[in-house]
Design a protein around this motif. Structure first.
Motif, mmCIF file in Angstrom:
data_model
loop_
_atom_site.group_PDB
_atom_site.id
_atom_site.type_symbol
_atom_site.label_atom_id
_atom_site.label_comp_id
_atom_site.label_asym_id
_atom_site.label_seq_id
_atom_site.Cartn_x
_atom_site.Cartn_y
_atom_site.Cartn_z
ATOM 1 N N GLU A 24 -52.160 -68.975 -39.145
ATOM 2 C CA GLU A 24 -50.663 -68.890 -39.581
ATOM 3 C C GLU A 24 -50.879 -68.928 -41.086
ATOM 4 O O GLU A 24 -51.847 -69.547 -41.842
ATOM 5 C CB GLU A 24 -50.063 -70.237 -39.112
ATOM 6 N N VAL A 25 -50.076 -68.206 -41.753
ATOM 7 C CA VAL A 25 -50.045 -67.943 -43.074
ATOM 8 C C VAL A 25 -48.757 -68.051 -43.744
ATOM 9 O O VAL A 25 -47.635 -67.771 -43.194
ATOM 10 C CB VAL A 25 -50.437 -66.368 -43.454
ATOM 11 N N GLN A 26 -48.606 -69.063 -44.752
ATOM 12 C CA GLN A 26 -47.605 -69.539 -45.366
ATOM 13 C C GLN A 26 -47.216 -68.348 -46.341
ATOM 14 O O GLN A 26 -47.659 -68.101 -47.267
ATOM 15 C CB GLN A 26 -47.822 -70.835 -45.843
ATOM 16 N N LEU A 27 -45.849 -67.714 -46.047
ATOM 17 C CA LEU A 27 -45.603 -66.534 -46.601
ATOM 18 C C LEU A 27 -44.872 -67.096 -48.034
ATOM 19 O O LEU A 27 -44.606 -66.254 -49.025
ATOM 20 C CB LEU A 27 -44.965 -65.511 -45.916
ATOM 21 N N PHE A 28 -44.357 -68.137 -47.947
ATOM 22 C CA PHE A 28 -43.307 -68.487 -49.158
ATOM 23 C C PHE A 28 -44.209 -69.003 -50.295
ATOM 24 O O PHE A 28 -43.701 -68.891 -51.569
ATOM 25 C CB PHE A 28 -42.434 -69.710 -48.614
ATOM 26 N N ASP A 29 -45.381 -68.839 -50.182
ATOM 27 C CA ASP A 29 -46.461 -69.164 -51.443
ATOM 28 C C ASP A 29 -46.919 -67.450 -51.879
ATOM 29 O O ASP A 29 -47.332 -67.557 -53.078
ATOM 30 C CB ASP A 29 -47.840 -69.593 -50.909
ATOM 31 N N ILE A 30 -46.428 -66.428 -51.343
ATOM 32 C CA ILE A 30 -46.815 -65.214 -51.686
ATOM 33 C C ILE A 30 -45.442 -64.663 -52.412
ATOM 34 O O ILE A 30 -44.313 -64.587 -52.079
ATOM 35 C CB ILE A 30 -47.172 -64.238 -50.829
ATOM 36 N N ALA A 31 -45.790 -64.080 -54.033
ATOM 37 C CA ALA A 31 -44.587 -64.019 -54.728
ATOM 38 C C ALA A 31 -44.199 -62.529 -54.783
ATOM 39 O O ALA A 31 -43.129 -62.086 -54.721
ATOM 40 C CB ALA A 31 -44.872 -64.225 -56.136
ATOM 41 N N THR A 32 -45.067 -61.571 -54.312
ATOM 42 C CA THR A 32 -44.472 -60.362 -54.585
ATOM 43 C C THR A 32 -44.981 -59.401 -53.279
ATOM 44 O O THR A 32 -45.840 -59.871 -52.553
ATOM 45 C CB THR A 32 -45.261 -59.437 -55.623
ATOM 46 N N ASN A 33 -44.390 -58.383 -53.057
ATOM 47 C CA ASN A 33 -44.667 -57.499 -51.754
ATOM 48 C C ASN A 33 -46.174 -56.834 -51.983
ATOM 49 O O ASN A 33 -46.851 -56.689 -50.993
ATOM 50 C CB ASN A 33 -43.838 -56.181 -51.804
ATOM 51 N N GLU A 34 -46.419 -56.566 -53.234
ATOM 52 C CA GLU A 34 -48.063 -56.090 -53.417
ATOM 53 C C GLU A 34 -49.193 -57.211 -52.908
ATOM 54 O O GLU A 34 -50.006 -56.912 -52.155
ATOM 55 C CB GLU A 34 -48.243 -55.719 -54.839
ATOM 56 N N GLU A 35 -48.725 -58.252 -53.373
ATOM 57 C CA GLU A 35 -49.333 -59.653 -52.646
ATOM 58 C C GLU A 35 -49.551 -59.763 -51.229
ATOM 59 O O GLU A 35 -50.620 -60.099 -50.589
ATOM 60 C CB GLU A 35 -49.149 -61.011 -53.250
ATOM 61 N N ILE A 36 -48.352 -59.423 -50.702
ATOM 62 C CA ILE A 36 -48.204 -59.463 -49.385
ATOM 63 C C ILE A 36 -49.190 -58.452 -48.470
ATOM 64 O O ILE A 36 -49.939 -58.661 -47.521
ATOM 65 C CB ILE A 36 -46.688 -59.418 -48.749
ATOM 66 N N HIS A 37 -48.791 -57.117 -49.086
ATOM 67 C CA HIS A 37 -49.686 -56.094 -48.722
ATOM 68 C C HIS A 37 -51.307 -56.328 -48.713
ATOM 69 O O HIS A 37 -52.112 -55.828 -47.867
ATOM 70 C CB HIS A 37 -49.381 -54.742 -49.413
ATOM 71 N N GLU A 38 -51.488 -56.746 -49.680
ATOM 72 C CA GLU A 38 -53.079 -57.107 -50.040
ATOM 73 C C GLU A 38 -53.646 -58.075 -48.979
ATOM 74 O O GLU A 38 -54.638 -57.939 -48.455
ATOM 75 C CB GLU A 38 -53.342 -57.669 -51.642
ATOM 76 N N MET A 39 -52.657 -59.314 -48.830
ATOM 77 C CA MET A 39 -52.887 -60.042 -47.890
ATOM 78 C C MET A 39 -53.216 -59.600 -46.507
ATOM 79 O O MET A 39 -54.100 -59.942 -45.895
ATOM 80 C CB MET A 39 -52.062 -61.353 -47.700
ATOM 81 N N MET A 40 -52.217 -58.597 -46.178
ATOM 82 C CA MET A 40 -52.231 -58.136 -44.904
ATOM 83 C C MET A 40 -53.607 -57.374 -44.919
ATOM 84 O O MET A 40 -54.205 -57.471 -43.568
ATOM 85 C CB MET A 40 -51.216 -57.456 -44.666
ATOM 86 N N ILE A 41 -54.041 -56.569 -45.701
ATOM 87 C CA ILE A 41 -55.086 -55.731 -45.552
ATOM 88 C C ILE A 41 -56.416 -56.816 -45.214
ATOM 89 O O ILE A 41 -57.175 -56.470 -44.684
ATOM 90 C CB ILE A 41 -55.253 -54.782 -46.888
ATOM 91 N N ASN A 42 -56.225 -57.805 -46.247
ATOM 92 C CA ASN A 42 -57.536 -58.642 -46.148
ATOM 93 C C ASN A 42 -57.603 -59.390 -44.723
ATOM 94 O O ASN A 42 -58.576 -59.636 -44.132
ATOM 95 C CB ASN A 42 -57.432 -59.762 -47.310
ATOM 96 N N LYS A 43 -56.473 -59.531 -43.927
ATOM 97 C CA LYS A 43 -56.474 -60.081 -42.533
ATOM 98 C C LYS A 43 -56.834 -58.868 -41.757
ATOM 99 O O LYS A 43 -56.834 -58.965 -40.492
ATOM 100 C CB LYS A 43 -55.139 -60.497 -42.345
ATOM 101 N N GLY A 44 -57.282 -57.467 -42.010
ATOM 102 C CA GLY A 44 -57.393 -56.677 -41.037
ATOM 103 C C GLY A 44 -56.585 -55.742 -40.345
ATOM 104 O O GLY A 44 -56.730 -54.838 -39.875
ATOM 105 N N PHE A 45 -55.235 -55.785 -41.225
ATOM 106 C CA PHE A 45 -54.060 -54.905 -40.786
ATOM 107 C C PHE A 45 -54.337 -53.639 -41.633
ATOM 108 O O PHE A 45 -54.788 -53.641 -42.566
ATOM 109 C CB PHE A 45 -52.789 -55.712 -41.276
ATOM 110 N N GLU A 46 -53.837 -52.435 -40.889
ATOM 111 C CA GLU A 46 -53.769 -51.395 -41.828
ATOM 112 C C GLU A 46 -52.397 -51.037 -42.185
ATOM 113 O O GLU A 46 -51.386 -51.231 -41.441
ATOM 114 C CB GLU A 46 -54.115 -50.183 -40.892
ATOM 115 N N ARG A 47 -52.211 -50.542 -43.383
ATOM 116 C CA ARG A 47 -51.101 -50.086 -43.956
ATOM 117 C C ARG A 47 -50.564 -48.787 -43.511
ATOM 118 O O ARG A 47 -51.281 -47.761 -43.841
ATOM 119 C CB ARG A 47 -50.909 -50.518 -45.531
ATOM 120 N N LYS A 48 -49.222 -48.734 -42.974
ATOM 121 C CA LYS A 48 -48.859 -47.468 -42.533
ATOM 122 C C LYS A 48 -48.167 -46.888 -43.734
ATOM 123 O O LYS A 48 -47.572 -47.455 -44.820
ATOM 124 C CB LYS A 48 -47.861 -47.740 -41.454
ATOM 125 N N SER A 49 -48.298 -45.181 -43.869
ATOM 126 C CA SER A 49 -47.587 -44.723 -44.892
ATOM 127 C C SER A 49 -46.191 -44.613 -44.413
ATOM 128 O O SER A 49 -45.944 -45.055 -43.369
ATOM 129 C CB SER A 49 -48.231 -43.288 -44.822
#
Length: 120
Positions: A24-49
């Motif tokens: 479980e990842v607490q999203l309210f601690d993440i301030a920007t969309n870029e930080e969310i995208h970075e976290m998702m990539i670090n968790k193994g998700f691929e960003r779609k175009s």
């Protein structure tokens, strides 16, 4: 899959393919969309175009429309079947109500139709 639970802080629950909760990842601690995208990539998700996202949405929309069409056709088939059944049932009732009427003629010895006369 996204589940919105009203009034609760945003939490991302990551599960494996079998549905077992991994993290479980607490999203309210993440301030920007870029930080969310970075976290998702670090968790193994691929960003779609953007193109892939548009294509996915179009595919889901088409599938939803096809499902609605299929369901509408099934409803119509059930309605028609009920209508046929009701017509058959009413037809049987109509047949039961009909009187057998004696013909207004008889056939003579030559095979000719001869009108009957009322006897007085």
């Amino acid at each position: 899959e996204v589940k919105y639970v009203g009034e609760n802080p945003a939490v991302l629950t990551i599960s494996d393919d079998d549905g077992n909760e991994i993290e479980e990842v607490q999203l309210f601690d993440i301030a920007t969309n870029e930080e969310i995208h970075e976290m998702m990539i670090n968790k193994g998700f691929e960003r779609k175009s953007d193109v892939e996202i548009v294509e996915m949405k179009a595919k889901k929309q088409k599938e939803a429309e096809e499902e609605q069409t299929r369901l509408a056709m099934e409803r119509e088939e059930r309605r028609e079947a009920r209508s046929r059944k009701l017509q058959e049932k009413n037809g049987e009732k109509d047949n039961d109500k009909r009187e057998i009427k004696e013909p207004d003629y008889y056939i003579d010895e030559n095979g000719e139709n001869v009108p009957k006369h009322d006897e007085m």
